[in-house]
Enzyme design. Sequence first.
Site: not given
Length: 140
Positions: A71-73
């Site tokens: 995941y990231c933002s």
Amino acid sequence: AKKMADKTVPIIKTTQVVKLQEKGKKIIFLDAREIAEYEVSHIKNAIHVGYDNFKMESVKAIDKNAIVIVYCSVGYRSGKIGKKLREAGFTSVFNLYGGLFDWANNGNPVYSDSGKVTQVHPYNGNWGKWLKPELRSKLD
């Protein structure tokens, strides 16, 4: 989020992740944000791998058959890292739909090294609009 995600990496929604956790499935979370973002908050026990300076060495100890959720933002950077992992032979890699923003917006807990927290790094002013205002940490 669908437009941002790399189409070669399967997307998994927050609700699906929570169900897997409730069933006791072991999930390895990889955080593809930069360290300043990770330090504000991350998913519990997530491993920071970054994006700009990502190196396969950072995941060499992970079983290539493990369930790995990157995941990231919002899902763009994590999709790119997920693609690299799949190309390296990881078999169960997923990109978290909507990233940490969606995770937190749906009431799931986030943590810093000091424990449970209530804020998420908004990446920048443009992207932060996708995060509930009460969850946005202040940018430096």
